[in-house]
Write an enzyme that holds these catalytic residues in place. Sequence first.
Site, PDB file in Angstrom:
ATOM      1  N   CYS A 162       0.806  -1.220   0.000  1.00 58.59           N
ATOM      2  CA  CYS A 162       0.000   0.000   0.000  1.00 58.59           C
ATOM      3  C   CYS A 162       0.840   1.272   0.000  1.00 58.59           C
ATOM      4  CB  CYS A 162      -0.953  -0.011   1.193  1.00 58.59           C
ATOM      5  SG  CYS A 162      -1.937  -1.518   1.282  1.00 58.59           S
ATOM      6  N   HIS A 302      -2.603   8.299   5.957  1.00 57.31           N
ATOM      7  CA  HIS A 302      -2.842   6.962   5.399  1.00 57.31           C
ATOM      8  C   HIS A 302      -4.194   6.443   5.889  1.00 57.31           C
ATOM      9  CE1 HIS A 302      -1.905   3.118   3.642  1.00 57.31           C
ATOM     10  NE2 HIS A 302      -1.958   2.510   4.806  1.00 57.31           N
ATOM     11  N   GLU A 313      -0.257   5.495  13.278  1.00 56.28           N
ATOM     12  CA  GLU A 313       0.053   6.673  12.472  1.00 56.28           C
ATOM     13  C   GLU A 313      -0.054   7.955  13.299  1.00 56.28           C
ATOM     14  OE1 GLU A 313      -1.032   8.771   8.176  1.00 56.28           O
ATOM     15  OE2 GLU A 313      -2.414   7.290   9.033  1.00 56.28           O
ATOM     16  N   LYS A 334      -9.552   7.981   2.480  1.00 51.67           N
ATOM     17  CA  LYS A 334     -10.004   6.603   2.243  1.00 51.67           C
ATOM     18  C   LYS A 334     -11.429   6.384   2.742  1.00 51.67           C
ATOM     19  CE  LYS A 334      -5.506   4.259   2.246  1.00 51.67           C
ATOM     20  NZ  LYS A 334      -4.643   5.435   2.572  1.00 51.67           N
ATOM     21  N   HIS A 339      -9.719   1.850  -0.043  1.00 50.21           N
ATOM     22  CA  HIS A 339      -8.277   1.620  -0.078  1.00 50.21           C
ATOM     23  C   HIS A 339      -7.894   0.966  -1.395  1.00 50.21           C
ATOM     24  CE1 HIS A 339      -4.278   1.049   1.052  1.00 50.21           C
ATOM     25  NE2 HIS A 339      -4.405   0.406   2.208  1.00 50.21           N
ATOM     26  N   PHE A 399       1.904  -3.306   3.976  1.00 46.51           N
ATOM     27  CA  PHE A 399       2.321  -4.598   4.501  1.00 46.51           C
ATOM     28  C   PHE A 399       3.793  -4.836   4.155  1.00 46.51           C
ATOM     29  CE2 PHE A 399      -2.053  -6.975   4.524  1.00 46.51           C
ATOM     30  CZ  PHE A 399      -2.483  -6.137   5.542  1.00 46.51           C
TER      31      PHE A 399
END
Length: 411
Positions: A162, A302, A313, A334, A339, A399
Amino acid sequence: MTKKIVITGLGASSPLGGTMRESWEALLAGESGARTLEHDWVAQYELPVTFAAQARVRPDTVLERPVAKRLDPSSQFALVAAKEAFADAGSPELPSERLGVDFSTGIGGLWTLLDAWDTLREKGPRRVLPMTVPMLMPNGPSAAISMHFQARAYARTVASACASSTEALVNAFEHLQAGLADVVIAGGSESAIHPITLASFSSMQALSRRNDDPATASRPYDVTRDGFVMGEGAAALVLETEEHALARGARIYAELAGGGVTADSHHITAPEPEGLGASRAVQLALEHAEASADDVTHINAHATSTPVGDVAEVRALHRIFGDRISEIPVSATKAAHGHLLGGTGALEAAFTVLALHERSAPPTINVTEQDPEAPLRISGTPIPLGEGPQLAVSNSFGFGGHNAVVAIRSV
């Protein structure tokens, strides 16, 4: 000598709209791209999650049929977005050896791969399409763009989950600084709303299960958040040296002032809980931009809407900005577009560019009870940005512990 890198073109195909402008206007209006899936396979496989943020316009309805047939949907989206961005930049004329491509995907040609596997099992090897491997390759999007525009400086692909398309933007910044090209088409694409990904993400408890109300399922920073919403699409940005842009009289949206890429080296799916790697990526982006944390006036977070990820975050941002984090307008887009995995960073960077260009931080929808562990300045309606100089950061984390951040400055 450090070169100033500017953004002159934007393009997108997203769950909010078939173009960049349509996507931006829907975002400002507080719309959601999440909808119930109407595919037979949802019931066939008894999927626990029955919705996603599908692209508003299918890419094969935009591209010429012979072109679309030879591309996986991930490459189709990429080409649609790149064509819009290049046209938006005024279709710059330059030697093909000075035009580069930095594009990305998190997963690649998933639909092509799994459709070919079904064909092999059900109909035998002779029915497998000869273009299967070129269509499923992760470098398919960058290759399609390179061939369409005859971009011969280079065509590079990054795959860092991502964080992919934000990392592609950082790469483009570095490649332009190194003089490898005068203009670069950069961004990312993904088309992975498929039974296997929905089942897998659901199995790891990463997806929201609000099947009864998809439009409000993605709710970053809300105490009731329960996971992200799968999205798809692509976004592309045309980047070039300021010298080149001014010489051709181009319209300049903003400056790509810097970027930072780090790794958590912590866990394959979970973020480092204190946000150490993420905060270092923000700091690197600011250092490239020759700026300090006090200069930042907007953040595109994010913010996937997962219980653990959002807090990590926030801790990273607090590490950089201190208590001032509660004063900086933050957008978690998002919530609206879902996403897009490897394509999401480029879309959010493009939204950040427009936020600075139009002096309006987009809203964060679906937050009804803000988590006290996330004391950020978010709003369900656009937040006006000031008239003076603006500096924003756009974050992406993936990830594998991949962290990528870009710093964008108003002009």
